[in-house]
Design an enzyme around this catalytic site. Structure first.
Site, short mmCIF file in Angstrom:
data_model
loop_
_atom_site.label_atom_id
_atom_site.label_comp_id
_atom_site.label_asym_id
_atom_site.label_seq_id
_atom_site.Cartn_x
_atom_site.Cartn_y
_atom_site.Cartn_z
N HIS A 154 0.81 -1.23 0.00
CA HIS A 154 0.00 0.00 0.00
C HIS A 154 0.84 1.27 0.00
O HIS A 154 0.32 2.35 -0.22
CB HIS A 154 -0.93 -0.01 1.22
CG HIS A 154 -1.59 -1.35 1.40
ND1 HIS A 154 -1.03 -2.34 2.19
CD2 HIS A 154 -2.69 -1.88 0.84
CE1 HIS A 154 -1.79 -3.43 2.14
NE2 HIS A 154 -2.80 -3.19 1.32
N CYS A 178 3.28 -1.18 -4.47
CA CYS A 178 2.92 -1.47 -5.86
C CYS A 178 3.43 -0.33 -6.75
O CYS A 178 3.25 0.85 -6.42
CB CYS A 178 1.41 -1.60 -6.00
SG CYS A 178 0.93 -1.80 -7.73
N GLU A 210 -2.82 3.39 2.16
CA GLU A 210 -2.33 3.99 0.89
C GLU A 210 -2.45 5.51 0.95
O GLU A 210 -1.57 6.24 0.46
CB GLU A 210 -3.13 3.44 -0.30
CG GLU A 210 -2.62 4.00 -1.62
CD GLU A 210 -3.44 3.58 -2.83
OE1 GLU A 210 -4.04 2.49 -2.82
OE2 GLU A 210 -3.49 4.37 -3.79
N SER A 269 -10.08 -4.31 3.15
CA SER A 269 -9.58 -4.25 1.77
C SER A 269 -10.45 -3.29 0.95
O SER A 269 -11.59 -3.61 0.61
CB SER A 269 -9.61 -5.65 1.16
OG SER A 269 -9.43 -5.58 -0.24
N ASN A 294 -10.36 -2.25 -2.19
CA ASN A 294 -10.84 -2.67 -3.52
C ASN A 294 -11.94 -3.73 -3.41
O ASN A 294 -12.85 -3.77 -4.23
CB ASN A 294 -9.66 -3.12 -4.39
CG ASN A 294 -9.19 -4.52 -4.07
OD1 ASN A 294 -9.70 -5.47 -4.61
ND2 ASN A 294 -8.23 -4.64 -3.16
N SER A 340 -6.59 -8.80 -3.33
CA SER A 340 -5.69 -9.41 -2.35
C SER A 340 -6.16 -10.80 -1.92
O SER A 340 -5.58 -11.38 -1.01
CB SER A 340 -5.58 -8.49 -1.13
OG SER A 340 -6.86 -8.00 -0.76
O1 10D Z 1 -7.28 -1.97 0.83
P1 10D Z 1 -6.68 -2.10 -0.55
O2 10D Z 1 -7.65 -2.53 -1.59
O3 10D Z 1 -5.91 -0.87 -0.92
O4 10D Z 1 -5.53 -3.23 -0.43
P2 10D Z 1 -5.53 -4.79 -0.63
O5 10D Z 1 -4.34 -5.29 0.10
O6 10D Z 1 -6.83 -5.40 -0.30
O7 10D Z 1 -5.34 -5.01 -2.20
C1 10D Z 1 -4.17 -4.63 -2.87
C2 10D Z 1 -4.17 -3.18 -3.17
C3 10D Z 1 -3.18 -2.34 -2.83
C4 10D Z 1 -1.90 -2.78 -2.28
C5 10D Z 1 -3.34 -0.89 -3.01
F1 10D Z 1 -3.30 -0.59 -4.30
FE1 SF4 Z 2 -1.28 -2.24 -7.59
FE2 SF4 Z 2 -3.04 -4.18 -7.25
FE3 SF4 Z 2 -3.19 -1.97 -5.82
FE4 SF4 Z 2 -3.80 -1.95 -8.38
S1 SF4 Z 2 -4.90 -3.06 -6.75
S2 SF4 Z 2 -2.54 -0.44 -7.34
S3 SF4 Z 2 -2.28 -3.37 -9.21
S4 SF4 Z 2 -1.58 -3.49 -5.74
#
Ligand code: 10D
Ligand code: SF4
Length: 316
Positions: free
Chosen positions: A81, A103, A133, A230, A232, A274
């Site tokens: 993040h 990322c 993030e 999470s 996303n 994730s």
């Molecule tokens: O909470 P989130 O969606 O930012 O993170 P998660 O670890 O669930 O998914 C990966 C996304 C990242 C690291 C932020 F882009």
């Molecule tokens: Fe990167 Fe995945 Fe986060 Fe998108 S969801 S910014 S590809 S870690």
């Protein structure tokens, strides 16, 4: 076929689950353990998924929330993040060996933020308060250089020091539709606001939301596999609900509410960026034990993104 089982069609969204940034971050922890030997400390959950975190703990990772919790003389990995600039600075000051698993698409937003500040522009940042993030991106610029906007209402009321010298950036995992609304408000109120050169919401976030949209209307309900922290994954629940489909976030198959599935003939399934595929299979297997299932994957696009590993770890 067992006649006593009710028929259930599963529409499985694709793309779902791991994105390139998550894949890379997990690999970084594994390679760091190989290179340095256990234990390797990880600042914050490497990605927001308990199954992933527990699997890495088994391999010798120790998860902590702050750098102060990392003892001297051991390597530390920063989560996918991203971290405020002060974190690697502090690690260097302490002589800690560190590997940054941020990322590359989050790092890109960090660099955009720095560039706007160099140009003397104030930044409106669209994101969720206190998300790691967002904390990391705010930590790329001096205090006061960036203003957080979470909703369209916030965008209506936000006060900006110099409205003609302004840019906006966003968190990578936002709802595409909500963000369009927020940007519309900002553009109306601040016609000279500078947009990022390319979308900050990442390919994985928008692809997973599109995949949910493609199946939602055909589903009576939808299960999203992902963690409550999470971002996303939470957005995928919202997208399904906005399409008029009742949706639930679950971490594991054991959280499936049998009663909730009463009367459901077609169930959508997806997973946040994730959430590993093994958890999707666990859910399908759980359902197969109780229903006469038919599985169908609905693919809206094929992802080919792959990120390079940080220097020093490729050879490990
Ligand atoms: O909470 P989130 O969606 O930012 O993170 P998660 O670890 O669930 O998914 C990966 C996304 C990242 C690291 C932020 F882009
Ligand atoms: Fe990167 Fe995945 Fe986060 Fe998108 S969801 S910014 S590809 S870690």
């Amino acid at each position: 076929m067992n006649d006593s089982k009710t028929a259930l069609t599963l529409l499985i969204a694709a793309p779902r689950g791991f994105c390139a940034g998550v894949d890379r971050a997990i690999r970084i922890v594994e390679l760091a353990i190989e290179k340095y030997g256990a234990p390797v400390y990880v600042r914050h959950e490497i990605v927001h998924n308990r199954y992933v975190v527990d699997a890495l703990k088994e391999q010798g990772a120790i998860f902590v929330e702050t750098l102060e919790d990392v003892p001297d003389g051991v390597p530390v990995v920063f989560s996918a993040h991203g971290v405020p600039k002060a974190v690697p600075a502090k690690a260097e000051e302490r002589g800690l060996e560190y590997v940054d698993a941020t990322c590359p698409l989050v790092s890109k937003v960090h660099r955009q933020a720095e560039r706007l500040v160099e140009k003397g522009q104030h930044i409106v940042f669209i994101g969720h308060r206190d998300h790691p993030e967002v904390v990391g991106t705010f930590g790329q610029v001096p205090p006061g250089a960036m203003t957080l906007v979470e909703t369209a209402q916030d965008a209506e009321s936000v006060e900006i020091p110099d409205a003609d010298n302004l840019g906006f950036l966003t968190q990578t995992t936002l709802s595409v539709d909500d963000t369009i609304e927020i940007i519309d408000v900002l553009r109306r109120r601040f016609p000279n606001i500078n947009a990022p050169r390319s979308e900050d919401i990442c390919y994985a976030t928008s692809n997973r939301q599109d995949a949910v949209k493609a199946i939602a209307a055909s589903c009576d309900a939808m299960l999203v596999i992902g963690a409550p922290n999470s971002s996303n994954s939470l957005r995928l629940v919202e997208v399904a609900e906005r399409e008029g489909t009742s949706a639930r976030l679950i971490q594991r198959a054991t959280e499936i509410d049998f009663e909730w599935l009463d009367g459901v003939a077609t169930l959508g399934i997806t997973a946040g960026a994730s959430a590993p595929e093994i958890l999707v299979r666990e859910v399908v297997d759980w359902l197969a034990e109780r229903f006469d299932i038919t599985e169908r994957e609905v693919e809206t696009t094929r992802e080919k993104m792959l990120f390079k590993l940080p220097r020093g770890l490729e050879a490990a």
